[in-house]
Design a protein around this motif. Structure first.
Motif: not given
Length: 54
Positions: A3-6, A19-22, A24-33
């Motif tokens: 299976g995939s990581q997701d 899970l949906k929020q995490f 979305a966080v993955e799409q943020l830049d490194a500083e925001d993460k």
């Protein structure tokens, strides 16, 4: 590992909103993460201290 990581994360994380929020966080830049991780860490640390104080 199959299976995939997701799929693996979905199998371990049952709260779909979280899970949906995490994702979305993955799409943020490194500083925001880093900021989000700092908030989570501070919250969890606070809860641990509160439990110890009881």
């Amino acid at each position: 590992m199959n299976g995939s990581q997701d799929e693996v994360v979905s199998a371990q994380l049952t709260d779909k909103e979280l899970l949906k929020q995490f994702k979305a966080v993955e799409q943020l830049d490194a500083e925001d993460k880093h900021l989000v991780k700092t908030f989570i860490d501070a919250f969890l640390t606070k809860r641990q201290v509160q439990k110890l104080a009881q």
